[in-house]
Motif scaffolding. Structure first.
Motif, PDB file in Angstrom:
ATOM      1  N   SER A 112       0.816  -1.222   0.000  1.00 35.65           N
ATOM      2  CA  SER A 112       0.000   0.000   0.000  1.00 35.65           C
ATOM      3  C   SER A 112       0.848   1.271   0.000  1.00 35.65           C
ATOM      4  O   SER A 112       0.306   2.368  -0.026  1.00 35.65           O
ATOM      5  CB  SER A 112      -0.915   0.018   1.231  1.00 35.65           C
ATOM      6  OG  SER A 112      -0.132   0.131   2.413  1.00 35.65           O
ATOM      7  N   ASN A 113       2.169   1.099   0.053  1.00 39.92           N
ATOM      8  CA  ASN A 113       3.067   2.256   0.140  1.00 39.92           C
ATOM      9  C   ASN A 113       2.736   3.147   1.328  1.00 39.92           C
ATOM     10  O   ASN A 113       2.824   4.367   1.241  1.00 39.92           O
ATOM     11  CB  ASN A 113       3.058   3.077  -1.159  1.00 39.92           C
ATOM     12  CG  ASN A 113       3.670   2.325  -2.304  1.00 39.92           C
ATOM     13  OD1 ASN A 113       4.697   1.666  -2.150  1.00 39.92           O
ATOM     14  ND2 ASN A 113       3.032   2.394  -3.456  1.00 39.92           N
ATOM     15  N   SER A 114       2.355   2.527   2.430  1.00 37.09           N
ATOM     16  CA  SER A 114       2.102   3.295   3.648  1.00 37.09           C
ATOM     17  C   SER A 114       3.381   3.345   4.475  1.00 37.09           C
ATOM     18  O   SER A 114       4.357   2.668   4.160  1.00 37.09           O
ATOM     19  CB  SER A 114       0.953   2.673   4.446  1.00 37.09           C
ATOM     20  OG  SER A 114       1.253   1.332   4.775  1.00 37.09           O
ATOM     21  N   ALA A 127       0.602   5.517   8.416  1.00 37.74           N
ATOM     22  CA  ALA A 127       0.108   6.678   7.675  1.00 37.74           C
ATOM     23  C   ALA A 127      -0.010   6.286   6.208  1.00 37.74           C
ATOM     24  O   ALA A 127       0.886   5.655   5.655  1.00 37.74           O
ATOM     25  CB  ALA A 127       1.057   7.856   7.831  1.00 37.74           C
ATOM     26  N   LYS A 128      -1.113   6.661   5.599  1.00 38.97           N
ATOM     27  CA  LYS A 128      -1.347   6.368   4.187  1.00 38.97           C
ATOM     28  C   LYS A 128      -1.913   7.613   3.528  1.00 38.97           C
ATOM     29  O   LYS A 128      -2.863   8.201   4.011  1.00 38.97           O
ATOM     30  CB  LYS A 128      -2.344   5.203   4.049  1.00 38.97           C
ATOM     31  CG  LYS A 128      -2.890   4.970   2.648  1.00 38.97           C
ATOM     32  CD  LYS A 128      -1.854   4.413   1.738  1.00 38.97           C
ATOM     33  CE  LYS A 128      -2.425   4.162   0.345  1.00 38.97           C
ATOM     34  NZ  LYS A 128      -1.421   4.298  -0.683  1.00 38.97           N
ATOM     35  N   SER A 129      -1.296   8.026   2.418  1.00 41.17           N
ATOM     36  CA  SER A 129      -1.816   9.125   1.604  1.00 41.17           C
ATOM     37  C   SER A 129      -2.188   8.567   0.250  1.00 41.17           C
ATOM     38  O   SER A 129      -1.511   7.677  -0.270  1.00 41.17           O
ATOM     39  CB  SER A 129      -0.765  10.217   1.423  1.00 41.17           C
ATOM     40  OG  SER A 129      -0.524  10.863   2.638  1.00 41.17           O
ATOM     41  N   SER A 133     -10.261   5.755  -2.533  1.00 38.59           N
ATOM     42  CA  SER A 133     -10.399   4.319  -2.807  1.00 38.59           C
ATOM     43  C   SER A 133      -9.195   3.531  -2.289  1.00 38.59           C
ATOM     44  O   SER A 133      -9.345   2.403  -1.808  1.00 38.59           O
ATOM     45  CB  SER A 133     -10.590   4.070  -4.305  1.00 38.59           C
ATOM     46  OG  SER A 133      -9.479   4.568  -5.033  1.00 38.59           O
ATOM     47  N   GLU A 134      -7.999   4.101  -2.364  1.00 36.09           N
ATOM     48  CA  GLU A 134      -6.798   3.428  -1.865  1.00 36.09           C
ATOM     49  C   GLU A 134      -6.843   3.302  -0.340  1.00 36.09           C
ATOM     50  O   GLU A 134      -6.460   2.264   0.219  1.00 36.09           O
ATOM     51  CB  GLU A 134      -5.543   4.194  -2.284  1.00 36.09           C
ATOM     52  CG  GLU A 134      -5.320   4.236  -3.780  1.00 36.09           C
ATOM     53  CD  GLU A 134      -4.242   5.220  -4.206  1.00 36.09           C
ATOM     54  OE1 GLU A 134      -3.807   5.127  -5.364  1.00 36.09           O
ATOM     55  OE2 GLU A 134      -3.824   6.075  -3.396  1.00 36.09           O
ATOM     56  N   ILE A 135      -7.304   4.349   0.315  1.00 31.95           N
ATOM     57  CA  ILE A 135      -7.417   4.312   1.779  1.00 31.95           C
ATOM     58  C   ILE A 135      -8.507   3.336   2.186  1.00 31.95           C
ATOM     59  O   ILE A 135      -8.333   2.554   3.129  1.00 31.95           O
ATOM     60  CB  ILE A 135      -7.656   5.732   2.337  1.00 31.95           C
ATOM     61  CG1 ILE A 135      -6.395   6.584   2.108  1.00 31.95           C
ATOM     62  CG2 ILE A 135      -8.027   5.674   3.818  1.00 31.95           C
ATOM     63  CD1 ILE A 135      -6.552   8.056   2.391  1.00 31.95           C
ATOM     64  N   ASP A 136      -9.635   3.343   1.464  1.00 33.44           N
ATOM     65  CA  ASP A 136     -10.717   2.389   1.750  1.00 33.44           C
ATOM     66  C   ASP A 136     -10.242   0.951   1.591  1.00 33.44           C
ATOM     67  O   ASP A 136     -10.584   0.079   2.393  1.00 33.44           O
ATOM     68  CB  ASP A 136     -11.918   2.632   0.827  1.00 33.44           C
ATOM     69  CG  ASP A 136     -12.680   3.893   1.188  1.00 33.44           C
ATOM     70  OD1 ASP A 136     -12.501   4.423   2.300  1.00 33.44           O
ATOM     71  OD2 ASP A 136     -13.469   4.358   0.324  1.00 33.44           O
TER      72      ASP A 136
END
Length: 177
Positions: A112-114, A127-129, A133-136
């Motif tokens: 997820s590249n978090s 942390a995710k930016s 839809s990617e966060i969901d």
């Protein structure tokens, strides 16, 4: 007319009560604000509101017109998702033992590249930016493991097309001095 996602950008003076009046414009029309972010803009002493809503273009045009009637508002714009570059941010608080005991958690983080923001004895924070839809999707992947806390920011956005707001804001700023 078909409903779609619109990002409404409002440039204004930074005055108390304006947020209340802007949200009242939506309230009177029974239109839900899906996301709201307020920050400083590229010009000193000018704030930028970024509001996301799911409406028709006709309603977007009407709402922008009503917002611009507010004394402190310098200019307001609306854009579709295709006309903007946008992101949201989210924080996920997860039990620490899962980071070491569940290999799948490490895969989710990598894919997820978090980023891991902090790790303590009891929990770690990711942390995710990205797009909503990617966060969901990340939320759905982490949910079976137990999310202790979750928070998502409002959308931040810039338009793809050049906006003449900078010249307008410079002119506004020089008039105020």
């Amino acid at each position: 007319m078909e409903k779609k996602w619109f990002t409404i950008s409002v440039y204004s003076e930074n005055n108390v009560g304006l947020l209340n009046r802007i949200s009242g414009i939506f309230l009177k029309r029974h239109i839900n604000i899906e996301s709201l972010n307020v920050s400083k803009s590229e010009i000193n002493n000018v704030s930028k509101f970024t509001i996301v809503t799911y409406i028709t273009e006709d309603w977007a045009r009407r709402i922008v017109g009503q917002i611009e009637k507010q004394i402190e508002v310098i200019k307001a714009f609306y854009h579709t998702d295709e006309e903007t570059i946008y992101q949201e941010s989210a924080l996920f608080k997860i039990a620490s033992h899962l980071l070491f005991d569940e290999r799948q958690i490490q895969n989710i983080i990598k894919e997820s590249n978090s980023q891991i923001v902090t790790v303590s004895r009891d929990f770690f924070v990711l942390a995710k930016s990205g797009k909503r839809s990617e966060i969901d999707e990340m939320y759905q992947q982490l949910q079976p493991y137990g999310i202790m806390q979750f928070v998502r920011s409002g959308r931040i956005a810039v338009s793809k097309a050049e906006m003449q707001i900078s010249a307008l804001l410079q002119e506004f700023h020089s008039l105020k001095q």
